[in-house]
Design a protein around this motif. Structure first.
Motif: not given
Length: 413
Positions: A168-190
């Motif tokens: 379960p904790f390995l799954f959680d690790l992978v989930a947060h990595v996926i979320a981090f990578v997805s966020l990198l490509f979000v264009r959020l106005p400052r």
């Protein structure tokens, strides 16, 4: 709804976060199982889970102020990275056989602090990430995402733990990595920069400013109290119904179905919320939901079948997302961008306190009264709030949320 689905940046954020929510919920289920496997102590299991909620509540108000200071996308990225590192450390500790309860508490605190920062940062970002007319859809889709993540994570947690303690904790690790990578490509106005030549910033004063902003505006204050009341009595009612079903001999499997149908009703209600928000006024949605709950909640006294109770749960859970969407949209669009983080902090703390107090209230009611009477006590409490909201001049005159640009100009933020 089609407009929000076509928004690339919101879609990236939403997709990453539904995975992250599933990882968090998986860990929440696996934590007590792991503590019991390591120590056999139910009390220590509660300590670990309590660390998540307590750290999130304690950090809530300061986190909201920091969200208004710092770049919100960076906050969200750091939160996902911190949770991935914490989960990764726990995975290694389990693999090496050195995991202990104190380590689980540390991971739980990191999770709570990360959520305390992430949630107001994301909420405050919505009006800049999507068009103003898309905010209700974004709010509703986020609610559906949370429900879907909780449902999938809850189902996965026990299964993955049965496969292996570390899984379960390995799954959680992978989930947060996926979320981090997805966020990198979000264009959020400052968000707007604060004047560099202004007086030195003081965190305590900024927290007080956020509290004062919410409390000094009658419409904001009334909507916050509505949400708190709804969360408090509904979470108390949920526990009372579980006890009632158990007393009536409803099999454990049917009680599980009841809980699942509650989640399913919430997801469907969140998907329907933008359309209801378009057809009805905010006041109409709020009092409509309270009146429907007042009429539906006492029906549980007459139900003895778990599946029928589950259908009642689904009907009850279908309604609140519409009111929450109307309230959250008004709150976001009536608050200047420079105060939205603090608004989120206030809402997170008040909602968290209500969610924590609700089960305690429900437990006290079933100790003091027969379960059927406890159901009626919850219904009576909801009915009182319903009458107050119905005759509230503040809620009846709830204005259309002003456009963000106009508000920021008039508020001087």
């Amino acid at each position: 709804m089609s407009g929000i689905v076509g928004n690339r940046d919101y879609r990236l954020l939403w997709t990453g976060q539904v995975v992250s929510e599933a990882g968090f919920s998986t860990t929440t289920i696996a934590f007590p199982l792991l503590v019991l496997a390591l120590t056999g102590s139910a009390a220590q299991s509660g300590l670990v889970l309590g660390a998540v909620a307590i750290s999130q509540l304690v950090a809530g108000l300061p986190a909201g102020a920091l969200v208004d200071r710092w770049h919100r996308k960076r906050i969200m990225l750091c939160c996902e990275a911190a949770q991935a590192v914490a989960a990764g450390g726990l995975v290694l500790a389990l693999y090496w056989g050195v995991a202990d309860v104190w380590m689980l508490v540390v991971v739980a605190v990191v999770m709570g602090l990360s959520r305390a920062l992430f949630e107001p940062a994301e909420e405050a970002s919505l009006p800049r990430l999507v068009a103003e007319e898309q905010v209700p859809s974004a709010v509703a889709m986020n609610a559906a995402r949370t429900s879907a993540g909780q449902l999938s994570g809850t189902a996965l947690g026990g299964f993955l733990f049965a496969v292996g303690r570390v899984v379960p904790f390995l799954f959680d690790l992978v989930a947060h990595v996926i979320a981090f990578v997805s966020l990198l490509f979000v264009r959020l106005p400052r968000q707007a920069e604060r004047p560099a030549d202004g007086p030195p910033q003081h965190l305590g004063r900024e927290i007080v400013e956020g509290l004062r902003w919410v409390w000094s505006r009658p419409a904001l204050r009334a909507t916050v109290l509505c949400v708190v009341s709804l969360n408090l009595f509904f979470s108390a009612y949920y526990l009372v119904i579980i006890v009632l079903a158990n007393e009536r001999g409803v099999p454990a499997g049917e009680i599980g179905v009841m809980a699942a149908m509650l989640g399913a009703g919430g997801i469907l209600g969140s998907l329907a919320a933008p359309y209801l928000h378009r057809w009805l006024s905010a006041y109409g949605l709020v009092i409509g939901v309270f009146w429907a709950l007042t009429l539906l909640t006492p029906l549980a006294v007459f139900v003895h079948n778990g599946y029928v109770m589950g259908a009642l749960f689904a009907a009850i859970a279908f309604l609140p997302p519409a009111a929450n969407t109307a309230i959250a949209t008004y709150q976001l669009l009536s608050t200047p961008d420079g105060l939205r983080g603090r608004l989120g902090g206030v809402l997170g703390v008040t909602g968290g306190l209500a969610a924590a107090a609700g089960p305690a209230l429900g437990g006290w009611l079933v100790e003091a009264l027969p379960a059927a009477s406890a159901v009626l006590a919850c219904t009576g409490s909801i009915a009182v709030v319903t009458l107050v909201t119905t005759f509230s001049g503040t809620l009846r005159g709830l204005p259309a949320a002003p456009r963000v640009r106009e508000l920021e100009e008039t508020s001087g933020q």
